[in-house]
Write a protein that holds these residues in place. Structure first.
Motif, short mmCIF file in Angstrom:
data_model
loop_
_atom_site.label_atom_id
_atom_site.label_comp_id
_atom_site.label_asym_id
_atom_site.label_seq_id
_atom_site.Cartn_x
_atom_site.Cartn_y
_atom_site.Cartn_z
N SER A 100 0.81 -1.22 0.00
CA SER A 100 0.00 0.00 0.00
C SER A 100 0.84 1.27 0.00
O SER A 100 0.34 2.35 -0.33
CB SER A 100 -0.93 0.02 1.22
N PHE A 385 -4.60 4.39 -1.18
CA PHE A 385 -5.38 3.16 -1.30
C PHE A 385 -6.03 2.76 0.02
O PHE A 385 -7.16 2.27 0.03
CB PHE A 385 -4.50 2.02 -1.80
N GLY A 386 -5.32 2.95 1.12
CA GLY A 386 -5.89 2.56 2.41
C GLY A 386 -7.22 3.24 2.67
O GLY A 386 -8.15 2.63 3.22
#
Length: 423
Positions: A100, A385-386
């Motif tokens: 990530s 993305f997290g």
């Protein structure tokens, strides 16, 4: 592996002709007045630190001209510290990295392109489909350490009590939904076939891959439309309305256990290395894993790098850093030290060095059973993305709570995704 041998031979020849003062050690970078020193950091528990200490000792024993300065912390504190170091241009020489965060640091020039070092790190031992996890625009910024794959877990004891046959890896999604309904109807009150599986981002990615698409493209962009997300979130509407799925309220009450881990759901989708945790949570003697349902015959599966090694762009000793990464990825003794504590070793030579028993053996067997149909691993995930993943889960839960319609949740997710990706 072969590089270390060549370097050792070169060092021996150099010593015999020119004297040791004129030559480096195994790394080719050690100065005459002492060994090269590398800063190395990772996140994890004390158990991981204890294992890492043994692995570092093994490396230093075979590489006397390279000293490792180790440091570790918890996951959250780890990335806070890396952000501070990156801002000051002082990242460690070698780092454990997460998929990530790889793109975020690589695109800002903070990580070394390991490919520039030639074959200093032997990746021929790693499944080729996994290597893109560490690559961006043809450059290699991360080397996979270990793997996991997505799977469909089920509890045979619950199914036996309900008198329902076990799910199989060749079920369609409609057949799986019918199976959920049957398990719920035939089980005691409070036991369900599943929770609402549409809230899991990586399962949605698996579903898209079954149709030849991906949730995140190689360029780090969103790879699906609002219509496709709407179809996914609406696919379990009848099950939600009929009470065939465990409720959002009950799911929240069970946290931090999942409905499956709490023994209130017969099945759940997750990464295969969750097996040991599920066994602990449920107290079950046995849990099983099969491939997810599919309508196309393609299960959309892939190996995901559960973690990677990266080298700081600012390192003064890139060759020595590559020596260390190569050893930690490929050496059989390191494989024996870690086992599956970091996931299934990505390197074939490390898998040969490890001993797999119990749940570990079951995970290895599952990954071997799907090996012939594995697709390419995802590219490094986009910056932010997290946030995308956590919002996906939250909004799916909001649909279950009735806070949003599916259309409203879809619009909200895309609006939040656009904002997160612009940061």
């Amino acid at each position: 592996m072969k590089n270390r041998h060549l370097l050792t031979v070169a060092a021996a020849l150099c010593a015999s002709t020119l004297g040791l003062a004129a030559c480096g050690g195994d790394s080719g970078e050690a100065a005459a007045d002492g060994p090269v020193s590398l800063d190395y950091t990772w996140w994890g528990s004390q158990d991981r630190a204890d294992r890492m200490t043994k692995a570092i000792a093994a490396f230093e024993a075979s590489h006397p001209d390279i000293d490792i300065n180790p440091n570790f912390t918890d996951f959250e504190g780890y990335w806070q510290k890396r952000a501070t170091e990156a801002a000051g241009g002082g990242l460690p020489d070698v780092m454990q990295f997460d998929l990530s965060y790889l793109r975020q640091y690589a695109e800002r020039g903070a990580l070394l392109d390991i490919g520039e070092l030639g074959d200093a790190v032997d990746t021929s031992t790693i499944e080729e489909s996994l290597l893109p996890s560490g690559q961006i625009d043809g450059a290699t910024y991360g080397v996979p350490i270990s793997t996991n794959a997505f799977g469909h877990f089920y509890n045979p004891a619950i199914l036996e009590q309900a008198g329902v046959a076990a799910p199989t890896g060749d079920m369609t999604w409609d057949e799986y939904d019918a199976w959920i309904r049957e398990v719920t109807e035939k089980s005691p009150e409070g036991v369900f076939g599943s929770g609402d599986y549409t809230g899991t981002f990586w399962l949605f990615d698996t579903y898209l891959r079954q149709q030849g698409k991906q949730a995140v493209t190689e360029d780090g962009e969103i790879g699906f439309t609002k219509a496709e997300l709407k179809e996914w979130w609406e696919s379990t509407a009848d099950l939600r309305e009929d009470g065939a799925l465990i409720s959002a309220e009950r799911t929240t009450q069970l946290d931090p256990k999942s409905p499956f881990g709490a023994g209130e759901a017969a099945s759940e989708f997750s990464w295969d290395n969750f097996l040991a945790g599920y066994l602990t949570d449920t107290g079950a003697e046995k849990l099983e894993i099969v491939a997810p349902p599919t309508d196309t015959g393609d299960h959309g599966l892939f190996l995901k790098a559960s973690m990677l090694y990266a080298i700081g762009a600012n390192t003064e000793h890139p060759e020595a850093a590559a020596e260390f990464v190569d050893f930690m990825v490929n050496d059989p003794e390191v494989g024996a030290i870690f086992g599956t504590s970091r996931g299934i070793p990505a390197s074939e030579t490390q898998r040969e060095g490890a001993t797999f028993e119990g749940a570990d053996a079951q995970i290895v067997a599952y990954e071997e059973s799907i090996a012939d149909e594995l697709g390419e691993s995802p590219a490094p995930l986009p910056i932010g993305f997290g946030t995308l993943e956590s919002n996906f889960k939250r909004l799916a839960s909001d649909i279950n709570y009735g806070r949003y319609t599916v259309d409203e949740a879809v619009d909200q997710w895309f609006a939040e995704a656009e904002s997160a990706l612009q940061q």
